[in-house]
Enzyme design. Structure first.
Site, PDB file in Angstrom:
ATOM      1  N   ASP A   1      50.131  36.836 -69.267  1.00  0.00           N
ATOM      2  CA  ASP A   1      49.176  37.935 -69.293  1.00  0.00           C
ATOM      3  C   ASP A   1      49.793  39.051 -70.150  1.00  0.00           C
ATOM      4  OD1 ASP A   1      47.002  39.567 -68.910  1.00  0.00           O
ATOM      5  OD2 ASP A   1      46.855  39.217 -66.760  1.00  0.00           O
TER       6      ASP A   1
HETATM    7  C1  BGC Z   1      44.135  40.883 -67.877  1.00  0.00           C
HETATM    8  C2  BGC Z   1      43.682  39.480 -68.218  1.00  0.00           C
HETATM    9  C3  BGC Z   1      43.126  39.436 -69.617  1.00  0.00           C
HETATM   10  C4  BGC Z   1      44.158  39.964 -70.594  1.00  0.00           C
HETATM   11  C5  BGC Z   1      43.715  39.913 -72.043  1.00  0.00           C
HETATM   12  C6  BGC Z   1      45.001  41.486 -68.965  1.00  0.00           C
HETATM   13  O1  BGC Z   1      45.265  42.820 -68.747  1.00  0.00           O
HETATM   14  O2  BGC Z   1      44.848  40.849 -66.658  1.00  0.00           O
HETATM   15  O3  BGC Z   1      42.735  39.043 -67.278  1.00  0.00           O
HETATM   16  O4  BGC Z   1      42.721  38.136 -69.948  1.00  0.00           O
HETATM   17  O5  BGC Z   1      44.451  41.305 -70.257  1.00  0.00           O
HETATM   18  O6  BGC Z   1      42.726  40.820 -72.322  1.00  0.00           O
END
Ligand code: BGC
Length: 768
Positions: free
Chosen positions: A310
């Site tokens: 993430d």
């Molecule tokens: C979120 C994810 C997301 C990623 C990319 C993160 O902050 O937890 O769910 O896919 O950002 O945007």
């Protein structure tokens, strides 16, 4: 001339569809051929993912000038010096048109091809979580929590197919969706991104969504399909504090019993990629957890796809969680734990330089890098990116079409959940006069929630034009002259999601006296992740006051909820005549709600979570017998029995259903056995309606671990005309009744189980 260039010049309309997907063994051969030619640096570059603003013209890496244009020098540096293999996200946190997306991704792919030795295509990933979130004009669906309320896997799959089509129409092949976390904590800022609190429901709907995204046989090379991302592996919502990215303590049996099943089902369904939980379980950040990422996911579940971090979560091992004393150490930990790609997303040089060095010193094995790159290249081949690095919008004539809008409306209509209907006050006649009031009554932003045209959803008013708010839909339904609108309470423009102000409060209360009914639309403003952390689960004070004051006028109040999590309403719930939960129903949610309120649609949604009555009583429907103690034989009068405001599965209809003749074809089952459970359902009212038939089981005694009171095992949504009777049958295996012991072993013990449908019950005996 590549196929992509043909398309770009407008000659290749629909030519892409003729592309034959590579077979599994062909992909392996091609991957091995490329891998054999790659330098260490080229391999590490493939493992690097960077956000779009980093290569946009602008002052810094955090934002870009508007209108967005790619800085070719920055792009060249990223792809040729650092061999970056993946980009993500939009720029300036703002949706782009599909034409702009094409221009951006075309430029990235072209420069990458021209400037790199092997020309391995870039894989571009975006969060298109309820429709193509970051594409202007795309079809926005209800968020996952509403989709779960529909209990309709066909509609979930259809929505995902449309999202895949519109994502490819935006030139993007990779979607960071679905969320398979259990939405079991009403305090958590992302509960609405999930399919709710039940592992079986999340498994069935998760697989339907993956089938929609990835297509038949996971043929993601088809130009109308995309790679899905299971997220966030594993146990993300189970935080002690209720706040995003804070510690969880999850024992092995709970991890396997509740959190793992949706991921396991999705891996078995062939999903191509997975994203890691940004949090910490039992003291160990998941990004550094070899046991979860390698032993459980890759070895035990046999996941062969790509594991992406993430946002900035390798750096977080050092800066936030302090399990690594340097950024370099954090990279070593994460890659050795099983991470294949790092969503860096800004300072990619640090990730790149350190990882190259870690391999040279032997701290990360070459074989681990090869495994990671093999997984990444496999997905790139499967997506057909070597043939078609970017799909062209002109091949997608159905983008934003009426046909797609209808699918979104249908999903919104089936998600609406009627929680209360005293004296059958609903549906309303169309000749009534109503006051529409509340902060969510006239907002496209709150209908959609976050991840809509921007991360926190604040840019929705700019993009969601031409759709109806709840107010506008009601005006269309019964005529403007019959509708008075006074907000009463509003969200503060530009404020945090919880900041509210009174807005003609007294006028709203006075207006209530002049109408037949009040339609009071309460809930939350938009939020997700850390900005959505919550300190008080009660619905806000101003909204509570508005509800109470309106009720005092004596005019019947219909409460409409438009919220991402069940905010507590027990201070005024008994004063409301009817309650409809809309969740976050998307751009057609206003229309769907108006059709429910005025009887064009018979509601059929069922709560996908437990709606709590008190902030200190957040027990989910999946709970142990000790949560239901009501007082011991008159000795004590306990006050703390299980007493939610509304239960998982609640949802009324304008017609009535009667259940009869629950039958098992066999009253006993052995370890490898299967039985059939049948029930008759009759529509005893005078309207056609849809009903969700749910089969629950109770393990009466379980020697290794106190059993759950009941668990959902099967469900099916059926339609019945007035007077019609249908027989629904379910097959159930003995293994469906198993539970995990504290040692993490699956066990189905001999003994009695109760099988329940509605208020009917039969006993099934598991033999030795
Ligand atoms: C979120 C994810 C997301 C990623 C990319 C993160 O902050 O937890 O769910 O896919 O950002 O945007």
């Amino acid at each position: 001339m590549g196929l992509g260039v043909l398309l770009a010049t407008g000659c290749g309309i629909r030519a892409q569809e003729k592309t034959v997907p590579l077979k599994k063994d062909e992909i392996s051969t091609r991957v091995n051929e490329i891998l054999a030619q790659m330098t260490l640096e080229e391999k590490v570059g493939q493992m690097t993912q960077v956000t779009l603003d980093v290569i946009g013209k602008g002052e810094d890496r955090l934002s870009s000038y508007e209108p967005l244009s790619i800085d070719r020098d920055l792009l060249k540096k990223a792809v040729s010096e650092y061999h970056v293999g993946s980009f993500l996200n939009t720029a300036n946190n703002r949706a782009l048109s599909k034409e702009k997306w094409y221009e951006v991704i075309r430029e990235i792919q072209d420069i990458n091809k021209a400037e790199t030795r092997l020309g391995i295509p870039i894989i571009y990933g975006v969060d298109m979580i309820h429709g193509a979130t970051y594409t202007a004009g795309a079809t926005m669906f209800p968020q996952q929590i509403g989709q779960a309320a529909s209990r309709n896997p066909e509609l979930v799959q259809r929505g995902a197919e449309i999202t895949a089509y519109e994502t490819r129409a935006s030139g993007i092949p990779w979607n960071f969706s679905p969320v398979l976390d259990l939405g079991m904590d009403p305090r958590f800022s992302r509960q609405w991104e999930s399919f709710g609190e039940d592992p079986y429901l999340a498994s069935v709907l998760g697989v339907a969504m993956i089938d929609g995204y990835e297509g038949e046989n996971n043929n993601v090379g088809h130009p109308e399909h995309i790679a899905s991302t299971l997220k966030h592996f594993l146990g993300y919502h189970a935080v002690t504090s209720g706040k995003d990215r804070t510690p969880s303590y999850i024992p092995e049996d709970a991890l396997r019993e509740y959190h793992l099943p949706p991921f396991k089902a999705a891996v078995e369904a062939g999903a191509h990629t997975i994203m890691v939980n940004s949090g910490i379980i039992n003291g160990v950040p998941v990004h550094a957890n070899y046991d979860l990422l390698t032993s459980l996911l890759k070895e035990e579940l046999g996941f062969e796809g790509l594991v992406v971090t993430d946002w900035a979560d390798i750096e977080n091992l050092h800066r936030r969680d302090r399990v690594a004393s340097s950024h370099r150490e954090a990279i070593k930990m994460a890659v050795n734990a099983g991470i294949d790609m790092s969503m860096v997303p800004y300072k990619y040089e640090v990730f790149f330089d350190n990882l190259v060095d870690l391999v040279k010193t032997g701290e990360v094995k070459q074989s681990r890098i090869d495994d990671a790159v093999r997984r990444i290249l496999k997905v790139k081949f499967a997506l057909n990116l070597f043939e078609t690095p970017v799909t062209h919008y002109s091949n997608y004539p159905k983008f934003g079409s009426k046909e797609f809008e209808k699918a979104s409306y249908d999903m919104a209509a089936e998600s609406m959940t009627l929680l209360k209907n005293e004296e059958n006050v609903l549906p309303l006649n169309k000749d009534v006069k109503v006051l529409v009031t509340g902060p969510n009554a006239n907002s496209m932003r709150t209908l959609n929630g976050a991840w809509t045209y921007s991360w926190q959803g604040e840019k929705t008013p700019e993009f969601a034009v031409g759709y109806n708010t709840i107010l506008e839909a009601i005006q269309k339904e019964i005529g403007k002259k019959n509708v008075t609108f006074v907000p009463g309470v509003s969200y503060v423009e530009g404020g945090r999601y919880y900041e509210e102000e009174k807005n003609d409060f007294d006028t709203a209360v006075a207006a209530a006296k002049e109408v037949d009914y009040v339609i009071l639309v309460l809930g939350e403003n938009t939020y997700t992740e850390k900005p959505g952390d919550l300190n008080d689960l009660y619905l806000s004070d101003y909204q509570t006051e508005l509800a109470r004051e309106l009720a005092k006028t004596g005019t019947p109040v219909i409460l409409v909820l438009n919220e991402g999590r069940p905010r507590i309403i027990s201070k005024f719930e008994r004063d409301m005549k009817a309650i409809v939960q809309t969740y976050l129903p998307g751009n057609f949610g206003g229309d769907a709600l108006a059709d429910v309120l005025f009887g064009d649609v018979n509601p059929s949604g069922k709560l996908p979570y437990t709606y709590p009555r008190y902030p200190n009583d957040l027990v989910s429907y999946i709970h142990k017998p000790s949560e239901e103690q009501e007082g011991a034989e008159g000795v004590y009068d306990y006050e703390s029995h299980y007493d939610p405001q509304f239960s998982f599965g609640d949802g009324l209809s304008y017609t009535s259903f009667e259940y009869s003749n629950l039958e098992l074809d066999n009253k006993t089952i052995d370890t490898n056995g299967i039985i059939s459970v049948r029930v008759n359902v009759t529509n005893t009212g005078n309207r056609a309606g849809k009903e969700v038939v749910e089969l629950y089981s109770s393990d009466l005694y379980a020697s290794q671990s106190t059993p759950d009171v009941k668990r959902l095992r099967r469900f099916e949504k059926i339609s019945l005309e007035p007077g019609e009777i249908k027989t629904v049958s379910f097959s159930l295996y003995a293994k469906d009744l198993a539970y995990f012991t504290p040692k993490g072993e699956s066990l189905v013990e001999p003994g009695d189980f109760e099988l329940m449908i509605e208020d009917l019950k039969e006993t099934l005996t598991k033999t030795e």
